[in-house]
Design a protein around this motif. Structure first.
Motif, PDB file in Angstrom:
ATOM      1  N   ILE A   4      34.207  21.902  62.832  1.00 47.34           N
ATOM      2  CA  ILE A   4      33.321  22.658  61.943  1.00 47.34           C
ATOM      3  C   ILE A   4      32.304  21.734  61.298  1.00 47.34           C
ATOM      4  CG2 ILE A   4      33.189  24.081  59.851  1.00 47.34           C
ATOM      5  CD1 ILE A   4      34.587  25.489  62.164  1.00 47.34           C
ATOM      6  N   GLN A   5      31.048  22.107  61.404  1.00 53.32           N
ATOM      7  CA  GLN A   5      29.979  21.387  60.731  1.00 53.32           C
ATOM      8  C   GLN A   5      29.534  22.255  59.553  1.00 53.32           C
ATOM      9  OE1 GLN A   5      26.424  20.904  63.049  1.00 53.32           O
ATOM     10  NE2 GLN A   5      25.331  19.922  61.374  1.00 53.32           N
ATOM     11  N   LEU A   6      29.754  21.770  58.340  1.00 53.29           N
ATOM     12  CA  LEU A   6      29.385  22.500  57.136  1.00 53.29           C
ATOM     13  C   LEU A   6      28.026  22.005  56.668  1.00 53.29           C
ATOM     14  CD1 LEU A   6      30.307  24.554  55.030  1.00 53.29           C
ATOM     15  CD2 LEU A   6      31.434  22.685  53.812  1.00 53.29           C
ATOM     16  N   GLU A   7      27.074  22.933  56.511  1.00 53.20           N
ATOM     17  CA  GLU A   7      25.739  22.565  56.058  1.00 53.20           C
ATOM     18  C   GLU A   7      25.372  23.407  54.845  1.00 53.20           C
ATOM     19  OE1 GLU A   7      21.206  22.149  57.699  1.00 53.20           O
ATOM     20  OE2 GLU A   7      22.866  22.068  59.096  1.00 53.20           O
ATOM     21  N   PHE A   8      24.888  22.733  53.812  1.00 53.97           N
ATOM     22  CA  PHE A   8      24.515  23.409  52.576  1.00 53.97           C
ATOM     23  C   PHE A   8      23.044  23.763  52.591  1.00 53.97           C
ATOM     24  CE2 PHE A   8      28.353  21.228  51.678  1.00 53.97           C
ATOM     25  CZ  PHE A   8      29.016  22.050  50.784  1.00 53.97           C
ATOM     26  N   ARG A   9      22.752  24.936  52.109  1.00 51.86           N
ATOM     27  CA  ARG A   9      21.379  25.411  51.971  1.00 51.86           C
ATOM     28  C   ARG A   9      21.142  25.719  50.497  1.00 51.86           C
ATOM     29  NH1 ARG A   9      18.602  24.116  56.452  1.00 51.86           N
ATOM     30  NH2 ARG A   9      19.739  24.754  58.287  1.00 51.86           N
ATOM     31  N   SER A  10      19.926  25.475  50.046  1.00 55.01           N
ATOM     32  CA  SER A  10      19.582  25.645  48.641  1.00 55.01           C
ATOM     33  C   SER A  10      19.027  27.032  48.345  1.00 55.01           C
ATOM     34  CB  SER A  10      18.503  24.636  48.251  1.00 55.01           C
ATOM     35  OG  SER A  10      18.848  23.360  48.643  1.00 55.01           O
ATOM     36  N   PHE A  11      19.444  27.551  47.213  1.00 57.84           N
ATOM     37  CA  PHE A  11      18.754  28.696  46.648  1.00 57.84           C
ATOM     38  C   PHE A  11      18.986  28.667  45.152  1.00 57.84           C
ATOM     39  CE2 PHE A  11      22.661  31.164  46.366  1.00 57.84           C
ATOM     40  CZ  PHE A  11      22.402  32.149  45.443  1.00 57.84           C
ATOM     41  N   VAL A  12      18.037  29.238  44.405  1.00 61.11           N
ATOM     42  CA  VAL A  12      18.105  29.210  42.952  1.00 61.11           C
ATOM     43  C   VAL A  12      18.403  30.607  42.442  1.00 61.11           C
ATOM     44  CG1 VAL A  12      16.849  28.689  40.826  1.00 61.11           C
ATOM     45  CG2 VAL A  12      16.489  27.295  42.868  1.00 61.11           C
TER      46      VAL A  12
ATOM     47  N   GLY B 151      25.661  11.739  55.998  1.00 61.39           N
ATOM     48  CA  GLY B 151      26.906  12.395  56.390  1.00 61.39           C
ATOM     49  C   GLY B 151      27.879  12.626  55.245  1.00 61.39           C
ATOM     50  N   LYS B 152      27.371  12.710  54.019  1.00 62.68           N
ATOM     51  CA  LYS B 152      28.229  12.824  52.837  1.00 62.68           C
ATOM     52  C   LYS B 152      27.948  14.089  52.022  1.00 62.68           C
ATOM     53  CE  LYS B 152      29.780   8.701  53.733  1.00 62.68           C
ATOM     54  NZ  LYS B 152      31.060   8.519  54.362  1.00 62.68           N
ATOM     55  N   GLN B 153      27.341  15.082  52.636  1.00 61.23           N
ATOM     56  CA  GLN B 153      26.916  16.273  51.928  1.00 61.23           C
ATOM     57  C   GLN B 153      28.070  17.022  51.256  1.00 61.23           C
ATOM     58  OE1 GLN B 153      24.979  19.388  54.214  1.00 61.23           O
ATOM     59  NE2 GLN B 153      23.332  19.438  52.729  1.00 61.23           N
ATOM     60  N   THR B 154      29.172  17.185  51.921  1.00 62.68           N
ATOM     61  CA  THR B 154      30.299  17.932  51.348  1.00 62.68           C
ATOM     62  C   THR B 154      30.853  17.225  50.117  1.00 62.68           C
ATOM     63  OG1 THR B 154      30.863  18.828  53.512  1.00 62.68           O
ATOM     64  CG2 THR B 154      32.571  18.911  51.823  1.00 62.68           C
ATOM     65  N   PHE B 155      30.920  15.907  50.150  1.00 62.53           N
ATOM     66  CA  PHE B 155      31.482  15.154  49.031  1.00 62.53           C
ATOM     67  C   PHE B 155      30.599  15.242  47.797  1.00 62.53           C
ATOM     68  CE2 PHE B 155      32.888  13.265  52.998  1.00 62.53           C
ATOM     69  CZ  PHE B 155      34.248  13.472  52.876  1.00 62.53           C
ATOM     70  N   ILE B 156      29.284  15.143  47.996  1.00 59.92           N
ATOM     71  CA  ILE B 156      28.381  15.225  46.850  1.00 59.92           C
ATOM     72  C   ILE B 156      28.315  16.666  46.338  1.00 59.92           C
ATOM     73  CG2 ILE B 156      26.160  15.597  47.982  1.00 59.92           C
ATOM     74  CD1 ILE B 156      26.792  13.169  45.131  1.00 59.92           C
TER      75      ILE B 156
ATOM     76  N   TRP C 208      34.446   9.477  48.005  1.00 61.07           N
ATOM     77  CA  TRP C 208      34.038   9.248  49.383  1.00 61.07           C
ATOM     78  C   TRP C 208      35.259   8.897  50.212  1.00 61.07           C
ATOM     79  CZ3 TRP C 208      29.302  10.875  49.430  1.00 61.07           C
ATOM     80  CH2 TRP C 208      28.461  10.644  48.353  1.00 61.07           C
ATOM     81  N   PRO C 209      35.327   9.347  51.417  1.00 50.37           N
ATOM     82  CA  PRO C 209      36.456   8.977  52.290  1.00 50.37           C
ATOM     83  C   PRO C 209      36.320   7.516  52.719  1.00 50.37           C
ATOM     84  CG  PRO C 209      34.834  10.212  53.538  1.00 50.37           C
ATOM     85  CD  PRO C 209      34.365  10.203  52.096  1.00 50.37           C
ATOM     86  N   ASP C 210      37.436   6.931  53.055  1.00 49.80           N
ATOM     87  CA  ASP C 210      37.434   5.535  53.523  1.00 49.80           C
ATOM     88  C   ASP C 210      36.911   5.441  54.934  1.00 49.80           C
ATOM     89  OD1 ASP C 210      38.485   4.662  51.151  1.00 49.80           O
ATOM     90  OD2 ASP C 210      40.543   4.943  51.838  1.00 49.80           O
TER      91      ASP C 210
END
Length: 100
Positions: A34-42, A65-70, A98-100
């Protein structure tokens, strides 16, 4: 498979969706596919400046490659403090697990 999550960090509904999606992916058994990608909306335009900074940070993290963690760190920051300042957002990024 790619899942796009449209979110506003200041929205409790978006945070709940993020948490529930994470729980579902943990149970899925094929998380690596699974590739999780965040999209912005206000959702709340009165908080637009802080949300815009958050999404810039999120998209920077995506390049590494750290989008989910942030995203998790930002959601937690907004849950504790509804209108975080720039310093709070940077602190969230520094404290992200962050993962190791």
């Amino acid at each position: 498979m790619k899942i796009e999550l449209w979110s506003d960090f200041s929205s409790a509904d978006s945070y709940l969706a993020f948490v529930r999606l994470g729980e579902a992916l943990e149970q899925f058994g094929h998380r690596e596919s699974i590739q999780l990608e965040f999209r912005s909306f206000v959702k709340n335009p009165e908080k637009e400046v802080h949300i815009e900074e958050s999404h810039k940070l999120l998209h920077f993290a995506k390049q590494h490659g750290k989008q989910t963690f942030i995203a998790k760190a930002l959601f937690e920051t907004y849950a504790r403090q509804p209108s975080p300042g720039t310093g709070d957002l940077l602190h969230a990024a520094q404290m992200a697990k962050w993962p190791d």
